[in-house]
Design a protein around this motif. Structure first.
Motif, PDB file in Angstrom:
ATOM      1  N   GLU A  47       1.010  -1.353  -0.010  1.00  0.00           N
ATOM      2  CA  GLU A  47       0.198   0.069  -0.177  1.00  0.00           C
ATOM      3  C   GLU A  47       0.821   1.141   0.014  1.00  0.00           C
ATOM      4  OE1 GLU A  47      -3.156  -0.018  -0.146  1.00  0.00           O
ATOM      5  OE2 GLU A  47      -3.751  -2.121   0.492  1.00  0.00           O
ATOM      6  N   THR A  48       0.492   2.271  -0.973  1.00  0.00           N
ATOM      7  CA  THR A  48       1.202   3.373  -0.592  1.00  0.00           C
ATOM      8  C   THR A  48       0.363   4.594  -0.098  1.00  0.00           C
ATOM      9  OG1 THR A  48       0.840   4.651  -2.954  1.00  0.00           O
ATOM     10  CG2 THR A  48       2.443   2.861  -2.948  1.00  0.00           C
ATOM     11  N   SER A  49       1.198   5.532   0.235  1.00  0.00           N
ATOM     12  CA  SER A  49       0.613   6.936   0.781  1.00  0.00           C
ATOM     13  C   SER A  49       0.250   7.495  -0.514  1.00  0.00           C
ATOM     14  CB  SER A  49       1.350   7.626   2.037  1.00  0.00           C
ATOM     15  OG  SER A  49       2.482   7.948   1.313  1.00  0.00           O
ATOM     16  N   GLY A  50      -0.647   8.620  -0.507  1.00  0.00           N
ATOM     17  CA  GLY A  50      -0.710   9.372  -1.789  1.00  0.00           C
ATOM     18  C   GLY A  50       0.448   9.995  -2.217  1.00  0.00           C
ATOM     19  N   GLN A  51       0.631   9.895  -3.280  1.00  0.00           N
ATOM     20  CA  GLN A  51       1.997  10.758  -3.931  1.00  0.00           C
ATOM     21  C   GLN A  51       1.645  11.746  -4.756  1.00  0.00           C
ATOM     22  OE1 GLN A  51       5.191   9.173  -3.243  1.00  0.00           O
ATOM     23  NE2 GLN A  51       3.653   8.226  -1.715  1.00  0.00           N
ATOM     24  N   ALA A  52       2.433  12.765  -4.443  1.00  0.00           N
ATOM     25  CA  ALA A  52       2.120  14.179  -5.125  1.00  0.00           C
ATOM     26  C   ALA A  52       3.091  14.117  -6.501  1.00  0.00           C
ATOM     27  CB  ALA A  52       2.519  15.191  -4.143  1.00  0.00           C
ATOM     28  N   GLY A  53       2.688  15.123  -7.295  1.00  0.00           N
ATOM     29  CA  GLY A  53       3.619  15.367  -8.222  1.00  0.00           C
ATOM     30  C   GLY A  53       4.585  16.685  -7.962  1.00  0.00           C
TER      31      GLY A  53
ATOM     32  N   GLU B  96      -3.191   7.909 -20.518  1.00  0.00           N
ATOM     33  CA  GLU B  96      -1.885   7.876 -21.045  1.00  0.00           C
ATOM     34  C   GLU B  96      -0.844   7.173 -20.157  1.00  0.00           C
ATOM     35  OE1 GLU B  96      -0.977  11.747 -22.427  1.00  0.00           O
ATOM     36  OE2 GLU B  96      -2.277  11.752 -24.218  1.00  0.00           O
ATOM     37  N   GLN B  97      -0.635   7.657 -19.065  1.00  0.00           N
ATOM     38  CA  GLN B  97       0.215   7.296 -18.136  1.00  0.00           C
ATOM     39  C   GLN B  97      -0.070   5.589 -17.725  1.00  0.00           C
ATOM     40  OE1 GLN B  97       3.009   8.663 -17.192  1.00  0.00           O
ATOM     41  NE2 GLN B  97       2.392   9.851 -18.821  1.00  0.00           N
ATOM     42  N   PHE B  98      -1.330   5.531 -17.636  1.00  0.00           N
ATOM     43  CA  PHE B  98      -1.739   3.763 -17.277  1.00  0.00           C
ATOM     44  C   PHE B  98      -1.075   2.971 -18.578  1.00  0.00           C
ATOM     45  CE2 PHE B  98      -5.793   5.268 -14.638  1.00  0.00           C
ATOM     46  CZ  PHE B  98      -5.116   5.097 -13.513  1.00  0.00           C
ATOM     47  N   ARG B  99      -1.567   3.636 -19.802  1.00  0.00           N
ATOM     48  CA  ARG B  99      -1.203   2.773 -20.742  1.00  0.00           C
ATOM     49  C   ARG B  99       0.515   2.765 -20.998  1.00  0.00           C
ATOM     50  NH1 ARG B  99      -5.107   5.966 -23.185  1.00  0.00           N
ATOM     51  NH2 ARG B  99      -7.043   4.576 -23.375  1.00  0.00           N
ATOM     52  N   ARG B 100       1.224   3.687 -20.530  1.00  0.00           N
ATOM     53  CA  ARG B 100       2.741   3.557 -20.647  1.00  0.00           C
ATOM     54  C   ARG B 100       3.194   2.708 -19.664  1.00  0.00           C
ATOM     55  NH1 ARG B 100       5.981   7.812 -18.202  1.00  0.00           N
ATOM     56  NH2 ARG B 100       8.062   7.174 -18.668  1.00  0.00           N
ATOM     57  N   ARG B 101       2.675   2.685 -18.390  1.00  0.00           N
ATOM     58  CA  ARG B 101       3.402   1.954 -17.300  1.00  0.00           C
ATOM     59  C   ARG B 101       3.066   0.785 -17.047  1.00  0.00           C
ATOM     60  NH1 ARG B 101       6.204   6.473 -14.390  1.00  0.00           N
ATOM     61  NH2 ARG B 101       5.388   8.492 -15.465  1.00  0.00           N
ATOM     62  N   LEU B 102       1.398   0.454 -17.496  1.00  0.00           N
ATOM     63  CA  LEU B 102       1.122  -0.792 -16.918  1.00  0.00           C
ATOM     64  C   LEU B 102       0.931  -1.915 -18.216  1.00  0.00           C
ATOM     65  CD1 LEU B 102      -1.809   0.683 -15.216  1.00  0.00           C
ATOM     66  CD2 LEU B 102      -0.174  -0.533 -14.200  1.00  0.00           C
TER      67      LEU B 102
ATOM     68  N   ASP C  74       4.607  23.678 -13.091  1.00  0.00           N
ATOM     69  CA  ASP C  74       3.486  24.603 -13.316  1.00  0.00           C
ATOM     70  C   ASP C  74       2.390  23.774 -14.298  1.00  0.00           C
ATOM     71  OD1 ASP C  74       4.751  26.775 -12.080  1.00  0.00           O
ATOM     72  OD2 ASP C  74       5.766  27.284 -13.886  1.00  0.00           O
ATOM     73  N   SER C  75       2.961  22.917 -15.213  1.00  0.00           N
ATOM     74  CA  SER C  75       1.852  22.294 -16.085  1.00  0.00           C
ATOM     75  C   SER C  75       1.281  21.236 -15.357  1.00  0.00           C
ATOM     76  CB  SER C  75       2.597  21.849 -17.310  1.00  0.00           C
ATOM     77  OG  SER C  75       2.189  20.661 -17.818  1.00  0.00           O
ATOM     78  N   LEU C  76      -0.220  21.186 -15.483  1.00  0.00           N
ATOM     79  CA  LEU C  76      -1.038  19.923 -14.905  1.00  0.00           C
ATOM     80  C   LEU C  76      -0.314  18.602 -15.300  1.00  0.00           C
ATOM     81  CD1 LEU C  76      -3.130  18.948 -13.029  1.00  0.00           C
ATOM     82  CD2 LEU C  76      -4.791  19.538 -15.070  1.00  0.00           C
ATOM     83  N   GLU C  77      -0.067  18.751 -16.803  1.00  0.00           N
ATOM     84  CA  GLU C  77       0.295  17.555 -17.205  1.00  0.00           C
ATOM     85  C   GLU C  77       1.555  16.983 -16.701  1.00  0.00           C
ATOM     86  OE1 GLU C  77       1.555  15.215 -21.558  1.00  0.00           O
ATOM     87  OE2 GLU C  77       0.510  17.308 -21.614  1.00  0.00           O
TER      88      GLU C  77
ATOM     89  N   GLY D 200     -18.077  23.547  -6.678  1.00  0.00           N
ATOM     90  CA  GLY D 200     -19.217  23.692  -7.741  1.00  0.00           C
ATOM     91  C   GLY D 200     -19.126  22.777  -8.885  1.00  0.00           C
ATOM     92  N   ASP D 201     -17.562  22.414  -9.267  1.00  0.00           N
ATOM     93  CA  ASP D 201     -17.499  21.878 -10.396  1.00  0.00           C
ATOM     94  C   ASP D 201     -18.328  20.379 -10.393  1.00  0.00           C
ATOM     95  OD1 ASP D 201     -15.805  23.630 -11.517  1.00  0.00           O
ATOM     96  OD2 ASP D 201     -13.951  22.676 -11.304  1.00  0.00           O
ATOM     97  N   ASP D 202     -18.567  20.001 -11.663  1.00  0.00           N
ATOM     98  CA  ASP D 202     -19.454  18.812 -11.687  1.00  0.00           C
ATOM     99  C   ASP D 202     -18.711  17.724 -12.213  1.00  0.00           C
ATOM    100  OD1 ASP D 202     -19.475  19.474 -14.261  1.00  0.00           O
ATOM    101  OD2 ASP D 202     -21.534  19.612 -14.563  1.00  0.00           O
ATOM    102  N   ALA D 203     -17.419  17.834 -12.752  1.00  0.00           N
ATOM    103  CA  ALA D 203     -16.762  16.768 -13.127  1.00  0.00           C
ATOM    104  C   ALA D 203     -15.193  17.001 -13.019  1.00  0.00           C
ATOM    105  CB  ALA D 203     -17.171  16.513 -14.617  1.00  0.00           C
ATOM    106  N   ILE D 204     -14.449  15.887 -13.137  1.00  0.00           N
ATOM    107  CA  ILE D 204     -13.049  16.073 -13.366  1.00  0.00           C
ATOM    108  C   ILE D 204     -12.804  16.324 -14.860  1.00  0.00           C
ATOM    109  CG2 ILE D 204     -10.710  14.850 -13.144  1.00  0.00           C
ATOM    110  CD1 ILE D 204     -12.031  13.636 -10.443  1.00  0.00           C
ATOM    111  N   GLY D 205     -11.979  17.113 -15.211  1.00  0.00           N
ATOM    112  CA  GLY D 205     -11.875  17.559 -16.659  1.00  0.00           C
ATOM    113  C   GLY D 205     -11.309  16.417 -17.701  1.00  0.00           C
ATOM    114  N   ASP D 206     -11.671  16.331 -18.849  1.00  0.00           N
ATOM    115  CA  ASP D 206     -11.162  15.409 -19.793  1.00  0.00           C
ATOM    116  C   ASP D 206      -9.442  15.653 -20.173  1.00  0.00           C
ATOM    117  OD1 ASP D 206     -13.300  14.428 -20.372  1.00  0.00           O
ATOM    118  OD2 ASP D 206     -13.722  15.967 -22.467  1.00  0.00           O
ATOM    119  N   ASP D 207      -9.204  17.100 -19.390  1.00  0.00           N
ATOM    120  CA  ASP D 207      -7.615  17.308 -19.610  1.00  0.00           C
ATOM    121  C   ASP D 207      -6.852  16.308 -18.812  1.00  0.00           C
ATOM    122  OD1 ASP D 207      -8.813  18.501 -17.635  1.00  0.00           O
ATOM    123  OD2 ASP D 207      -7.295  20.099 -17.710  1.00  0.00           O
TER     124      ASP D 207
END
Length: 141
Positions: A33-39, A101-107, A48-51, A87-94
């Motif tokens: 189990e890991t703790s939450g890992q930040a970027g 992409e990261q799941f595909r690259r790493r898994l 600065d970039s979310l990606e 108030g946001d109703d979803a996590i963005g497509d970005d």
């Protein structure tokens, strides 16, 4: 009785361990189990970039898993937490595009279960993502 091993990543993990007294990972037998890992980098700086922040969080999960002898290919469950405005109703497509992409690259085709949660705050004010995982060592072979 299973052996319990705690892992602390050199750099940012050591700083957080010293400041707050927690480990980045725990291995009990073959379960991790890991703790939450930040970027963040080793100086706790967030890109600065979310990606770039998401990619760094994935890198940090990889580093954390390695401290207890696991890899992304052993991961069976992912929880991701994403900062959203009240108030946001979803996590963005970005976000979802980079995560996928990261799941595909790493898994390498493995598809763990994934719970994605929108939150209004995370551990550091500038953080926009945090990722924690569960892994079974050897299950990805």
């Amino acid at each position: 009785m299973s052996t319990v091993t705690f892992g602390v990543v050199p750099g940012y993990g050591e700083k957080l361990h010293e400041a707050f007294g927690y480990s980045g990972a725990v291995r009990v037998g073959d379960r991790v189990e890991t703790s939450g890992q930040a970027g963040v980098d080793d100086d706790l700086v967030i890109p600065d970039s979310l990606e770039d922040e998401i990619v760094q969080a994935f890198d940090n999960v990889e580093r954390t898993l390695a401290t207890v002898g696991a890899t992304w290919k052993d991961v069976i469950h992912v929880n991701s937490y994403h900062k959203v405005a009240p108030g946001d109703d979803a996590i963005g497509d970005d976000v979802n595009t980079v995560m996928a992409e990261q799941f595909r690259r790493r898994l390498d085709g493995r598809a763990p279960i994934w719970t994605e949660t929108g939150v209004t705050v995370l551990g550091l004010a500038a953080m926009r993502v945090e990722i924690r995982v569960t892994a079974i060592v050897g299950s990805g072979n």
